[in-house]
Design a protein around this motif. Structure first.
Motif, PDB file in Angstrom:
ATOM      1  N   THR A 228      -3.908 -10.182 -13.684  1.00 57.78           N
ATOM      2  CA  THR A 228      -3.687  -8.838 -14.206  1.00 57.78           C
ATOM      3  C   THR A 228      -4.111  -7.812 -13.166  1.00 57.78           C
ATOM      4  OG1 THR A 228      -5.890  -8.604 -15.197  1.00 57.78           O
ATOM      5  CG2 THR A 228      -4.183  -9.655 -16.558  1.00 57.78           C
ATOM      6  N   ALA A 229      -3.949  -6.548 -13.510  1.00 60.05           N
ATOM      7  CA  ALA A 229      -4.303  -5.458 -12.600  1.00 60.05           C
ATOM      8  C   ALA A 229      -5.784  -5.475 -12.236  1.00 60.05           C
ATOM      9  CB  ALA A 229      -3.935  -4.117 -13.233  1.00 60.05           C
ATOM     10  N   SER A 230      -6.633  -5.964 -13.121  1.00 60.99           N
ATOM     11  CA  SER A 230      -8.068  -5.991 -12.826  1.00 60.99           C
ATOM     12  C   SER A 230      -8.381  -6.917 -11.652  1.00 60.99           C
ATOM     13  CB  SER A 230      -8.864  -6.430 -14.066  1.00 60.99           C
ATOM     14  OG  SER A 230      -8.522  -7.760 -14.440  1.00 60.99           O
ATOM     15  N   ASP A 231      -7.573  -7.971 -11.472  1.00 53.52           N
ATOM     16  CA  ASP A 231      -7.769  -8.866 -10.329  1.00 53.52           C
ATOM     17  C   ASP A 231      -7.446  -8.139  -9.028  1.00 53.52           C
ATOM     18  OD1 ASP A 231      -8.341 -11.402 -11.821  1.00 53.52           O
ATOM     19  OD2 ASP A 231      -6.315 -11.047 -12.570  1.00 53.52           O
ATOM     20  N   VAL A 232      -6.416  -7.311  -9.048  1.00 49.32           N
ATOM     21  CA  VAL A 232      -6.039  -6.547  -7.854  1.00 49.32           C
ATOM     22  C   VAL A 232      -7.137  -5.537  -7.517  1.00 49.32           C
ATOM     23  CG1 VAL A 232      -4.313  -5.032  -6.819  1.00 49.32           C
ATOM     24  CG2 VAL A 232      -3.593  -6.850  -8.399  1.00 49.32           C
ATOM     25  N   VAL A 233      -7.627  -4.833  -8.530  1.00 48.71           N
ATOM     26  CA  VAL A 233      -8.688  -3.842  -8.310  1.00 48.71           C
ATOM     27  C   VAL A 233      -9.933  -4.519  -7.747  1.00 48.71           C
ATOM     28  CG1 VAL A 233     -10.255  -2.220  -9.438  1.00 48.71           C
ATOM     29  CG2 VAL A 233      -7.825  -2.261 -10.068  1.00 48.71           C
ATOM     30  N   PHE A 234     -10.328  -5.644  -8.340  1.00 42.14           N
ATOM     31  CA  PHE A 234     -11.498  -6.376  -7.850  1.00 42.14           C
ATOM     32  C   PHE A 234     -11.327  -6.771  -6.391  1.00 42.14           C
ATOM     33  CE2 PHE A 234     -13.183 -10.571  -6.776  1.00 42.14           C
ATOM     34  CZ  PHE A 234     -14.549 -10.355  -6.916  1.00 42.14           C
ATOM     35  N   THR A 235     -10.145  -7.298  -6.056  1.00 43.21           N
ATOM     36  CA  THR A 235      -9.878  -7.746  -4.684  1.00 43.21           C
ATOM     37  C   THR A 235     -10.029  -6.613  -3.690  1.00 43.21           C
ATOM     38  OG1 THR A 235      -8.355  -9.474  -5.454  1.00 43.21           O
ATOM     39  CG2 THR A 235      -8.153  -8.775  -3.159  1.00 43.21           C
ATOM     40  N   MET A 236      -9.468  -5.450  -4.022  1.00 45.02           N
ATOM     41  CA  MET A 236      -9.495  -4.331  -3.081  1.00 45.02           C
ATOM     42  C   MET A 236     -10.896  -3.724  -2.963  1.00 45.02           C
ATOM     43  SD  MET A 236      -6.544  -4.717  -2.118  1.00 45.02           S
ATOM     44  CE  MET A 236      -5.239  -5.745  -2.800  1.00 45.02           C
ATOM     45  N   GLU A 237     -11.622  -3.660  -4.060  1.00 46.93           N
ATOM     46  CA  GLU A 237     -12.989  -3.134  -3.998  1.00 46.93           C
ATOM     47  C   GLU A 237     -13.876  -4.061  -3.171  1.00 46.93           C
ATOM     48  OE1 GLU A 237     -13.936  -0.327  -4.740  1.00 46.93           O
ATOM     49  OE2 GLU A 237     -12.706   0.475  -6.357  1.00 46.93           O
ATOM     50  N   ARG A 238     -13.662  -5.362  -3.329  1.00 47.73           N
ATOM     51  CA  ARG A 238     -14.421  -6.330  -2.531  1.00 47.73           C
ATOM     52  C   ARG A 238     -14.035  -6.221  -1.060  1.00 47.73           C
ATOM     53  NH1 ARG A 238     -13.440 -11.452  -0.518  1.00 47.73           N
ATOM     54  NH2 ARG A 238     -15.277 -12.796  -0.334  1.00 47.73           N
ATOM     55  N   LEU A 239     -12.747  -6.060  -0.795  1.00 48.48           N
ATOM     56  CA  LEU A 239     -12.236  -5.997   0.570  1.00 48.48           C
ATOM     57  C   LEU A 239     -12.790  -4.803   1.337  1.00 48.48           C
ATOM     58  CD1 LEU A 239     -10.334  -7.052   2.782  1.00 48.48           C
ATOM     59  CD2 LEU A 239      -8.452  -5.877   1.620  1.00 48.48           C
ATOM     60  N   ARG A 240     -13.033  -3.707   0.639  1.00 50.25           N
ATOM     61  CA  ARG A 240     -13.502  -2.498   1.310  1.00 50.25           C
ATOM     62  C   ARG A 240     -15.023  -2.497   1.511  1.00 50.25           C
ATOM     63  NH1 ARG A 240     -12.805   2.382  -3.075  1.00 50.25           N
ATOM     64  NH2 ARG A 240     -12.918   3.586  -1.153  1.00 50.25           N
ATOM     65  N   SER A 241     -15.720  -3.525   1.031  1.00 48.00           N
ATOM     66  CA  SER A 241     -17.188  -3.510   1.002  1.00 48.00           C
ATOM     67  C   SER A 241     -17.815  -4.231   2.196  1.00 48.00           C
ATOM     68  CB  SER A 241     -17.698  -4.134  -0.301  1.00 48.00           C
ATOM     69  OG  SER A 241     -17.308  -5.510  -0.378  1.00 48.00           O
ATOM     70  N   GLY A 242     -17.545  -3.754   3.401  1.00 46.16           N
ATOM     71  CA  GLY A 242     -18.221  -4.286   4.584  1.00 46.16           C
ATOM     72  C   GLY A 242     -17.756  -5.642   5.048  1.00 46.16           C
ATOM     73  N   LYS A 243     -16.509  -5.990   4.809  1.00 47.91           N
ATOM     74  CA  LYS A 243     -15.953  -7.257   5.283  1.00 47.91           C
ATOM     75  C   LYS A 243     -15.357  -7.069   6.679  1.00 47.91           C
ATOM     76  CE  LYS A 243     -16.827  -9.217   1.320  1.00 47.91           C
ATOM     77  NZ  LYS A 243     -17.896 -10.213   1.185  1.00 47.91           N
TER      78      LYS A 243
ATOM     79  N   ASN B  71     -12.431  -7.499   7.531  1.00 46.55           N
ATOM     80  CA  ASN B  71     -11.122  -6.877   7.405  1.00 46.55           C
ATOM     81  C   ASN B  71     -11.126  -5.618   6.532  1.00 46.55           C
ATOM     82  OD1 ASN B  71      -9.579  -8.663   9.058  1.00 46.55           O
ATOM     83  ND2 ASN B  71      -9.790 -10.216   7.467  1.00 46.55           N
ATOM     84  N   SER B  72     -12.294  -5.007   6.405  1.00 45.65           N
ATOM     85  CA  SER B  72     -12.366  -3.764   5.621  1.00 45.65           C
ATOM     86  C   SER B  72     -11.567  -2.631   6.251  1.00 45.65           C
ATOM     87  CB  SER B  72     -13.831  -3.325   5.471  1.00 45.65           C
ATOM     88  OG  SER B  72     -14.537  -4.201   4.626  1.00 45.65           O
ATOM     89  N   TRP B  73     -11.209  -2.774   7.521  1.00 44.41           N
ATOM     90  CA  TRP B  73     -10.411  -1.746   8.199  1.00 44.41           C
ATOM     91  C   TRP B  73      -9.147  -1.387   7.410  1.00 44.41           C
ATOM     92  CZ3 TRP B  73      -5.353  -2.665   9.321  1.00 44.41           C
ATOM     93  CH2 TRP B  73      -4.933  -4.001   9.285  1.00 44.41           C
ATOM     94  N   ILE B  74      -8.575  -2.371   6.720  1.00 38.34           N
ATOM     95  CA  ILE B  74      -7.303  -2.145   6.037  1.00 38.34           C
ATOM     96  C   ILE B  74      -7.451  -1.232   4.823  1.00 38.34           C
ATOM     97  CG2 ILE B  74      -7.281  -4.066   4.362  1.00 38.34           C
ATOM     98  CD1 ILE B  74      -4.409  -4.692   5.451  1.00 38.34           C
ATOM     99  N   MET B  75      -8.676  -1.065   4.356  1.00 43.62           N
ATOM    100  CA  MET B  75      -8.957  -0.186   3.222  1.00 43.62           C
ATOM    101  C   MET B  75      -9.626   1.124   3.671  1.00 43.62           C
ATOM    102  SD  MET B  75      -8.149  -1.637   0.177  1.00 43.62           S
ATOM    103  CE  MET B  75      -6.550  -1.902   0.965  1.00 43.62           C
ATOM    104  N   ARG B  76      -9.597   1.417   4.967  1.00 43.27           N
ATOM    105  CA  ARG B  76     -10.334   2.565   5.510  1.00 43.27           C
ATOM    106  C   ARG B  76      -9.911   3.889   4.882  1.00 43.27           C
ATOM    107  NH1 ARG B  76      -9.475   5.726   9.926  1.00 43.27           N
ATOM    108  NH2 ARG B  76      -7.747   4.447  10.669  1.00 43.27           N
ATOM    109  N   SER B  77      -8.642   4.043   4.543  1.00 42.79           N
ATOM    110  CA  SER B  77      -8.165   5.313   3.983  1.00 42.79           C
ATOM    111  C   SER B  77      -8.121   5.314   2.458  1.00 42.79           C
ATOM    112  CB  SER B  77      -6.768   5.632   4.529  1.00 42.79           C
ATOM    113  OG  SER B  77      -5.830   4.662   4.094  1.00 42.79           O
ATOM    114  N   LEU B  78      -8.627   4.225   1.837  1.00 42.89           N
ATOM    115  CA  LEU B  78      -8.560   4.138   0.371  1.00 42.89           C
ATOM    116  C   LEU B  78      -9.580   5.071  -0.273  1.00 42.89           C
ATOM    117  CD1 LEU B  78      -7.405   2.722  -2.169  1.00 42.89           C
ATOM    118  CD2 LEU B  78      -9.249   1.041  -1.935  1.00 42.89           C
ATOM    119  N   GLY B  79      -9.096   5.961  -1.159  1.00 46.30           N
ATOM    120  CA  GLY B  79      -9.993   6.788  -1.956  1.00 46.30           C
ATOM    121  C   GLY B  79     -10.449   6.017  -3.178  1.00 46.30           C
ATOM    122  N   LYS B  80      -9.481   5.550  -3.969  1.00 47.44           N
ATOM    123  CA  LYS B  80      -9.811   4.704  -5.115  1.00 47.44           C
ATOM    124  C   LYS B  80      -8.596   3.868  -5.490  1.00 47.44           C
ATOM    125  CE  LYS B  80      -8.545   7.799  -8.946  1.00 47.44           C
ATOM    126  NZ  LYS B  80      -8.971   8.362 -10.236  1.00 47.44           N
ATOM    127  N   VAL B  81      -8.851   2.774  -6.175  1.00 48.57           N
ATOM    128  CA  VAL B  81      -7.797   1.932  -6.717  1.00 48.57           C
ATOM    129  C   VAL B  81      -8.094   1.761  -8.195  1.00 48.57           C
ATOM    130  CG1 VAL B  81      -9.056  -0.158  -6.005  1.00 48.57           C
ATOM    131  CG2 VAL B  81      -6.625  -0.307  -6.585  1.00 48.57           C
TER     132      VAL B  81
END
Length: 596
Positions: free
Chosen positions: A209-224, A226-236
């Motif tokens: 579901t959409a919650s899996d996508v949100v979880f993935t992106m929030e985790r991805l932006r948290s100092g990984k 490959n967090s570079w790919i979420m550098r311009s993300l304000g919120k999901v």
């Protein structure tokens, strides 16, 4: 099996020159020393080996009478039998360790690899209509976490286990539905909305579901990594169970291609309630294959029979890491040949084999360590080394997959096959030698680092530089260590693949652990990021490509990066094998393969 290993240990210590059947002198003290145990335990081991018929032990009685041990079993035969047993049980790493430990002076390694080659390739499981593909790989899987992935083979396996929101069609460049069946963005590409399919199941049966996508992106932006790919993300946000919306801080007309990257592969929310450590021992995705077993000795993938894009033709894929030195000593045939049949005739057109060439390439280059003192801090030195490396000669002498001198990241952007930067007049050879001596460049050794698979390239570069008096020390590192030695080397040979073309280029300059970002000056790194942000604001590709050309020009013009060669991906296959295609990472996609 422990008994046999002890037998082999004692054999190597006392009978390696005498051979089986001969009596060798051996005291209890020497036996204990060889087995790293007490004399009491040594006596117990000798008793067990005697009872099981491996040895004959005659203890010396009385002063001056020495003890003797006779080895009854042939070492090579025992090695082969035990190694094969380990392999048949799926414990390949134990088999290779055994051969490395006890195989010196025997033909056991060569015979084992010959036997192994016969077990690789396509097989039918006895008693079942199951198609199994077993492949040897001369590398290890470092991680299956998309957020931490660096190496192309890791990314390839990730692609078998996980899915993305959308998919980049390699032959056409079109964006196709993945987990999302539809999408749209606002006028300035700062808000992207994805509509998710129904019935996409994780391997444990949980519906995505959409919650899996949100979880993935929030985790991805948290100092990984490959967090570079979420550098311009304000919120999901999850607008509903089937709708996900990304709000960006700045325009990004490439965001749809970002979503095609394996870096953004979707994970289950909360990692199914497991800890990070536990989940990544056997990760769960929605991809065409699911993990049945993952150890240091093998990765066993089973078909996801409920895969929303269609069940794979294969039932199982077994990936076996083979130590490169063992593969070389054993003259192991390539995995490309093994996917068909190791007993096939030589891989030639005359024998019916077909050569398949990928449209994607990887580009090799030298990145100077601008964070470290040394001659590389001189632009003149970097320019001299650049001129010493005749790319066309490199292709002629090394051959293989190398096919075109590189002037930049992409071959299609090449103005010509010349590798001389614009407005840069070549320096005559005699003048080069004078400059090297005058500036003392022949007084400071330069350490060149390269991955194991690039050894030939590194030593070729060393030879060219040494011919002009520049001392180059080559340091070859494996996957486990190459990213940890940045501070200890002056220049690194590496190659980049571009599975998502523009996105992969941005990744190579922004990912925290990338060679380009780690080795270039902080000022240049900040400038490239600013230029990429400018490029992402352009909707049309030619406008973005113009900015990429500016970045290439600066890297080339300052000689901080020396572009070397463009390399092609090939595979050979027999017409009995269907569905063979090389993906943009240079590997065959398992999902589509089947045997006629």
């Amino acid at each position: 099996m422990l008994t046999i290993e002890r037998y082999l240990t004692l054999y190597g210590r006392f009978a390696s020159e005498l051979g089986a059947g001969a009596a060798a002198e051996a005291s209890i003290e020497q036996v204990a020393e060889a087995l790293y145990c007490t004399e009491r335990n040594a006596k117990l081991v000798l008793r067990k080996l005697t009872e099981e018929g491996f040895i004959e032990w005659k203890a010396g009685r009385g002063r001056g009478n020495r003890s003797h041990i006779t080895f009854r079993e042939d070492r090579e035969k025992l090695l082969l039998d035990l190694s094969r047993q380990y392999a048949e049980d799926g414990e390949y790493n134990k088999a290779f360790h055994l051969l490395q430990t006890f195989g010196e002076g025997t033909a056991a390694n060569e015979k084992f690899m010959e036997w192994m080659s016969g077990s690789f390739g396509f097989h039918k499981q006895l008693g079942k209509e199951a198609d199994i593909l077993r492949l040897p790989i001369t590398r290890v899987i470092m991680t299956l976490d998309p957020a931490e992935c660096v190496f192309s083979f890791d990314s390839h396996v990730i692609q078998q286990i996980f899915d993305k929101l959308v998919v980049l069609e390699e032959n056409t460049g079109r964006i196709l539905p993945g987990i999302a069946h539809d999408w749209e963005c606002n006028e300035d590409a700062t808000i992207w909305t994805f509509h998710l399919r129904k019935g996409v199941l994780f391997h444990d049966g949980t519906e995505l579901t959409a919650s899996d996508v949100v979880f993935t992106m929030e985790r991805l932006r948290s100092g990984k990594l490959n967090s570079w790919i979420m550098r311009s993300l304000g919120k999901v946000e999850a607008v509903s169970n089937r709708i996900v919306r990304f709000h960006l801080n700045r325009p990004n007309w490439l965001f749809l291609k970002y979503a095609c990257s394996n870096v953004m592969a979707i994970l289950p929310s909360g990692l199914l309630g497991q800890s990070e450590e536990l989940f990544w021992k056997r990760p769960v995705g929605t991809g065409p294959f699911q993990i049945e077993e993952w150890t240091s000795g093998r990765l066993l993938l089973g078909a996801n029979v409920h895969y929303f894009q269609g069940r794979p033709h294969l039932d199982q894929v077994e990936i076996v890491p083979v130590p490169p030195n063992e593969a070389l000593k054993g003259r192991m045939v390539t995995w490309q040949q093994l996917i068909c049949d190791p007993k096939q005739q030589a891989v030639t057109v005359e024998n019916g084999w077909i050569k398949l060439e990928s449209k994607n390439v990887c580009t090799s280059m030298l990145s100077w360590n601008m964070q470290r003192k040394g001659p590389q801090q001189s632009e003149l030195f970097r320019r001299i080394v650049d001129q010493l490396l005749d790319r066309k000669l490199m292709i002629r002498e090394l051959e293989g997959y190398r096919y075109l001198p590189a002037n930049g990241f992409f071959p299609e952007s090449e103005p010509s096959t010349s590798v001389t930067p614009p407005n840069d007049t070549p320096i005559p050879p005699d003048e080069l030698r004078k400059l090297i001596a005058r500036h003392g460049f022949d007084q400071f050794p330069v350490t060149l680092c390269a991955h194991t698979v690039h050894s030939a390239d590194a030593f070729w570069i060393q030879k060219q530089c040494m011919a002009y008096g520049i001392e180059v020390k080559v340091r070859i590192e494996g996957q486990e260590t190459i990213h940890s030695v940045f501070d200890e080397v002056d220049v690194t040979f590496h190659s980049l693949v571009f599975p998502e073309d523009e996105v992969s280029l941005i990744e190579s300059c922004e990912q925290d652990n990338s060679f380009l970002k780690r080795l270039m000056t902080p000022e240049l790194s900040a400038w490239t990021i600013e230029r990429f942000d400018e490029a992402l604001a352009f909707k049309n590709s030619p406008d973005r490509m113009a900015i990429y050309a500016e970045i290439e020009e600066r890297l080339r013009g300052e000689y901080q990066v020396l572009f070397l060669l463009h390399n092609r991906f090939y595979t050979d296959y027999h017409p009995t094998l269907k569905g063979v295609r090389i993906n943009s990472l240079g590997w065959i996609d398992f999902k589509h393969i089947w045997r006629a």
